[in-house]
Design an enzyme around this catalytic site. Structure first.
Site, PDB file in Angstrom:
ATOM      1  N   TYR A 121       0.826  -1.210   0.000  1.00  0.00           N
ATOM      2  CA  TYR A 121       0.000   0.000   0.000  1.00  0.00           C
ATOM      3  C   TYR A 121       0.861   1.262   0.000  1.00  0.00           C
ATOM      4  CZ  TYR A 121      -4.224  -2.763   0.999  1.00  0.00           C
ATOM      5  OH  TYR A 121      -5.274  -3.644   0.948  1.00  0.00           O
ATOM      6  N   ASP A 125      -4.026 -17.649   1.933  1.00  0.00           N
ATOM      7  CA  ASP A 125      -5.203 -18.242   1.292  1.00  0.00           C
ATOM      8  C   ASP A 125      -5.850 -19.269   2.220  1.00  0.00           C
ATOM      9  OD1 ASP A 125      -2.759 -19.532   0.774  1.00  0.00           O
ATOM     10  OD2 ASP A 125      -3.480 -20.476  -1.060  1.00  0.00           O
ATOM     11  N   ASP A 161     -11.025  -7.627   7.701  1.00  0.00           N
ATOM     12  CA  ASP A 161     -12.387  -7.335   7.255  1.00  0.00           C
ATOM     13  C   ASP A 161     -13.201  -8.620   7.125  1.00  0.00           C
ATOM     14  OD1 ASP A 161     -12.121  -4.630   7.299  1.00  0.00           O
ATOM     15  OD2 ASP A 161     -11.790  -4.372   5.171  1.00  0.00           O
ATOM     16  N   ASP A 213      -5.506  -6.234   5.993  1.00  0.00           N
ATOM     17  CA  ASP A 213      -6.697  -5.523   5.536  1.00  0.00           C
ATOM     18  C   ASP A 213      -7.783  -6.533   5.140  1.00  0.00           C
ATOM     19  OD1 ASP A 213      -8.410  -3.559   4.643  1.00  0.00           O
ATOM     20  OD2 ASP A 213      -7.313  -3.142   2.793  1.00  0.00           O
ATOM     21  N   LYS A 216       2.570 -15.528   2.910  1.00  0.00           N
ATOM     22  CA  LYS A 216       2.555 -16.351   1.688  1.00  0.00           C
ATOM     23  C   LYS A 216       4.005 -16.706   1.386  1.00  0.00           C
ATOM     24  CE  LYS A 216       0.377 -18.184  -1.856  1.00  0.00           C
ATOM     25  NZ  LYS A 216      -0.671 -19.228  -1.770  1.00  0.00           N
TER      26      LYS A 216
HETATM   27 MG   LIG Z   1      -4.589 -20.986  -2.787  1.00  0.00          MG
HETATM   28 MG   LIG Z   2     -10.288  -2.693   4.863  1.00  0.00          MG
END
Ligand SMILES: [Mg+2]
Ligand SMILES: [Mg+2]
Lengths: 355, 355
Positions: B142, B221, B249, B245, B189
């Site tokens: 970001y 994931d 959420d 983020d 990851k």
């Molecule tokens: Mg995956």
């Molecule tokens: Mg958010």
């Protein structure tokens, strides 16, 4: 029809579930008078052990010479917890996608009525859910340049996208929406990321070619909420590589079992079909791995070659097995022990003697 | 204890919910004999209107001179629907985090027994869920360099992390785990991203300083699945900015209402407390905005200064209000109209006369 099918079973439970898919495809070939020729090759941890590479040249050669690839799963805990490992099983999958130009990953997510109670979500929220996720598969941060500073104390990953990478997968997603409920949701983070703003611009421009499709936008953090709050609002979801990885795995919980979800990875010349579940090494050789996702990936393979009746026969056999609870222990409260291969046998038998 | 608290109510429902938090903090000060001094300043759309900037210098000055910041919400549809707007309310929040060095975002997620039925998830799956997410807030993709090619057809975003950025938020997360159920899950990851491997390396090295905490790893994931499949498995989750983020959420849906979730943004010198919901302009001045998230953020403020009994009193009052359905219409099926300020009054009264 004659099809040369490369079988890349991989690691963990990969071989045992892929065996069931092959068994079922052989039954289909016999019943519908096709000629399917299966040839196997190594990929993943097992390939590293045998050749030093997670995706050896011989495997690439076989894939390129085949009409389609039936893939199992790869991954081994030995590599996950070793940050210094130079070669990793997952690299095999990334290399395979890249070398074969498999730029679109397609993931259907469906709530089966028989399994509504198996879902962690409330049945009334998910009944009727039918989503198809199109994930870009060969671009973005997973493939961008990586750096690690000499002192090992700082690192970078680059996320890069170009118009052509976005357009080719977006065309597939728009076309899929046209054949479905005509809604396409682009998931991005355009309020923060430059690559997301490019996705939004390109896809918005393309929308005029698909005027019967309603195009909507959703930030990825909001999408992560909406998929759980109201999954029925989605038809086709289109997104970039990493967001697609996260969102499609999240959506996989809706149906109540990851053991029921298949996927296709499509390029202009090649196509690969696989269950979405991983190599699940703890379950290896115990006969408890659910083969249905792998068998469904065989059905997606048939659909790719327009063998619609053949695929429908497999889907019917699967629904029958769910209905009768001829399923592995993950879905089964009725019978003590129905093994991976027993489920395969039931589906094979249904195809040979459809009731 | 004497505390100077900057009150940045912001836009939409921000002022009305923050008023309730201030009311409750005043009751706590009186009851426990503290001196809390509140000073207000503008931020967001209202600040743009008054000064041209979403985060004026006077506001920054007040924040820097205060012990803590109580924040409301920012955002106004006027700016959302104007793509040519040069200044946006959201820039105020990014600037604020950056100027004050608020590098850690802390998001507790709790399933309240009273509200189990409001969740999209099955009650039995979420009962007892109590997660605390530590999200890195000022690094990663970001904030990395962005590029757009001259022809506008390719774009990049850079994700960068350094050891020091990881360590400072990881220390907070390890310490939080020590005071809770002693489990820390790093979400990354690492099988694909160099920055994730750096996170894993640094956090693994730090673990020896916190030998009473069990450290686990989860790919993002998979985490997106596990948060829905089995949220009770988590205690403290630590992750980088963008994963945080998405994951936080996603986790916010568990409790059944976004109106109950508070957050803290912490740096070495400053600390800010706010509800996770937005400015919800459609509800402004209607008395229907749920003030509990804002009041909970006041409880987090007290905990930050080790005022544990005081915070516990607020939490007890909130649980009482949920139990009696003294709540705004979003949670209330029993009473016709209990307004934002009525909920604040009830909690204030409970603190003044604990039953
Ligand atoms: Mg995956
Ligand atoms: Mg958010």
């Amino acid at each position: 029809m004659k099809l040369n099918i490369a079988v890349l079973s991989g690691d963990g439970i990969g071989p045992e579930v892929t065996n069931q898919a092959v068994k079922v495809l052989k039954a289909i070939a016999q019943e519908f008078d096709h000629s399917f020729v299966f040839r196997s090759a190594d990929v993943g941890a097992i390939a590293i052990e045998e050749t030093g590479s997670p995706f050896p040249d011989a495997t690439l050669k076989l894939c390129k010479a085949s009409d389609a690839i039936l893939f199992g799963a790869i991954g081994d805990p030995k590599y996950d917890n070793d940050p210094s490992a130079k070669v990793r099983p997952e690299q095999g999958l990334l290399k395979l996608r890249k070398e074969l130009g498999l730029y679109a990953n397609i993931r259907p997510v469906k709530a089966y009525d028989e399994l509504l109670d198996a879902s962690p979500l409330k049945p009334e929220n998910i009944k009727g859910t039918d989503i198809c996720i199109y994930r870009e598969l060969t671009g973005g941060i997973y493939f961008g340049e990586k750096t690690l500073s000499k002192d090992g104390d700082s690192a970078t990953d680059l996320c890069a996208y170009s118009r052509v990478e976005i357009e080719r997968v977006a065309h597939l997603a728009f076309k899929a929406a046209q054949g479905r409920r005509k809604k396409l949701t682009l998931v991005d983070k355009a309020n923060v990321l430059e690559t997301s703003r490019l996705w939004r611009k390109v896809v918005t421009e393309m929308a005029s070619q698909y005027s019967d499709v309603t195009l909507e936008f959703l930030f990825v953090d909001n999408a992560a909420m909406q998929i759980i709050l109201n999954p029925k609002q989605f038809d086709v979801i289109l997104t970039e590589n990493m967001f697609g990885d996260i969102i499609s795995d999240e959506a996989s919980v809706i149906g109540g079992s990851i053991g029921l979800l298949a996927s296709a990875s499509i390029g202009d010349k090649h196509a690969m079909f696989e269950p979405i579940h991983g190599s699940y090494p703890e379950a290896k050789d115990k006969g408890i791995a659910n083969p249905i996702a792998s068998i469904l990936s065989a059905a997606m393979l048939l659909e790719h070659f327009n063998l619609i009746d053949e695929a429908a026969m497999i889907r019917k056999a699967i629904e029958k097995s769910l209905h009768l609870e001829i399923t592995t222990p993950d879905l089964n409260s009725k019978y003590e022990s129905i093994s991976t291969s027993k489920v395969g046998d039931f589906i094979e038998d249904f195809i040979n003697h459809p009731k």
